[in-house]
Design an enzyme around this catalytic site. Sequence first.
Site, mmCIF file in Angstrom:
data_model
loop_
_atom_site.group_PDB
_atom_site.id
_atom_site.type_symbol
_atom_site.label_atom_id
_atom_site.label_comp_id
_atom_site.label_asym_id
_atom_site.label_seq_id
_atom_site.Cartn_x
_atom_site.Cartn_y
_atom_site.Cartn_z
ATOM 1 N N HIS A 193 10.092 -23.792 24.808
ATOM 2 C CA HIS A 193 9.204 -23.231 23.784
ATOM 3 C C HIS A 193 8.436 -24.306 23.033
ATOM 4 O O HIS A 193 7.851 -24.036 21.984
ATOM 5 C CB HIS A 193 10.008 -22.376 22.792
ATOM 6 C CG HIS A 193 10.566 -21.122 23.407
ATOM 7 N ND1 HIS A 193 11.270 -20.186 22.679
ATOM 8 C CD2 HIS A 193 10.527 -20.643 24.685
ATOM 9 C CE1 HIS A 193 11.640 -19.194 23.478
ATOM 10 N NE2 HIS A 193 11.202 -19.460 24.697
ATOM 11 N N ASP A 218 14.614 -22.549 25.170
ATOM 12 C CA ASP A 218 14.117 -22.410 23.803
ATOM 13 C C ASP A 218 13.341 -23.683 23.465
ATOM 14 O O ASP A 218 12.786 -24.313 24.349
ATOM 15 C CB ASP A 218 15.279 -22.154 22.829
ATOM 16 C CG ASP A 218 14.862 -21.319 21.624
ATOM 17 O OD1 ASP A 218 14.026 -21.808 20.840
ATOM 18 O OD2 ASP A 218 15.353 -20.185 21.468
#
Length: 398
Positions: free
Chosen positions: A245, A222
């Site tokens: 991310h 993430d």
Amino acid sequence: MEHALNSTILFLALSLLYFASSGAADPLTYTTYSVLNYGAKPIANFDSTQAFLAAWTSACGSPKPATIYVPPGRFLLRNVVFRGQCKNNAIVFRIDGTLVAPSDYKVIGSADWLIFEHVNGVSIYGGILDGQGAGLWTCKRSGRGCPSGATSLGFSNSRNIVIRGLTSLNSQMFHIVINGCNNVKVEGIRVSASGNSPNTDGIHVQSSSGVTIRNSRIGTGDDCISVGPGTNNLWIENVACGPGHGISIGSLGKELEEAGVQNVTVKTVTFTGTQNGLRIKSWGRPSTGFARNILFQHAVMTDVQNPIVIDQHYCPDEKNCPGKVSGVKISEVTYQDILGTSATEVAVKLDCSSKYPCTDIRLEDVKLTYRNKPAEASCSNADGTASGFIQPSTSNCL
């Protein structure tokens, strides 16, 4: 024996150097509490939770500065809450070993694994945290009813914190969370989890002031670093991100009444194969939140899907926000010296709120390519300026 002696000498030398440079108490005045003396054992399946809590109780209750020492070996721990207020403001966790979470994620549930609450002057040096999160990731990917998972290390409502030289592996959920804290230094951290591990943010900061994150390498499933509401005076420097991310401010605006984010600097960062690079995102619904005075400087992208992105229409699973407009006000955002390659044709995407357009967006010396050609830019409701060499062109954008 010789190795242990050399390790002790090195630890003392580094401690002397640190305390001399920081103005903290002389390390020789620290009382040392080894977790072994409280019953901890580096043995598989031996639960050392109570031993660590007992060592903390002694260190926290001491009127003198204290060191809690964790020697080499793997120590199994369930949920541990290290709670203040303490009788001194100088407690060092010196970790030469590995702290291991239970392999069965149901043991910890969705509480934090290791958390410090209401402490002042706690420092963590070295060590490895092994969250053993793979089992929970598999459960989540299967679509079965699974707990959200545990954060590996949290600091809540605390101040004057140092985390240096720590490695966090395979957290169930977030690796490190800093919430409601003031004056926190995170340095030389390594975070590692699979690129497809869900919700395993590397470092999450919210409702905190005076946080610095430097000289760290983060690869996870993430956000490498995520910045939540109520964060101000945040400094991020010399961080390598990937997989992951990217570095994200947000998501903001989930709540109607929400504190803003301001005075954030992100500089000298690299992104390799990440989903995003430098991202600001807000929910597409009403909110009092804001993001302002943000500087992104000296960033290098390598095959990043969205190198520069503002997304004010964030609406996971299309629930509770379709057709609504973000109330988060984004202003005074500078992108300076941003270079590298995009994995998609659109390298700059500024998708701002139609009700509260982004204002004072500045692009200075940006060069992003896609397949050895200039990339493209896409903008909605964004106002600002571009100067220096700009690629992709933003002439029809800002």
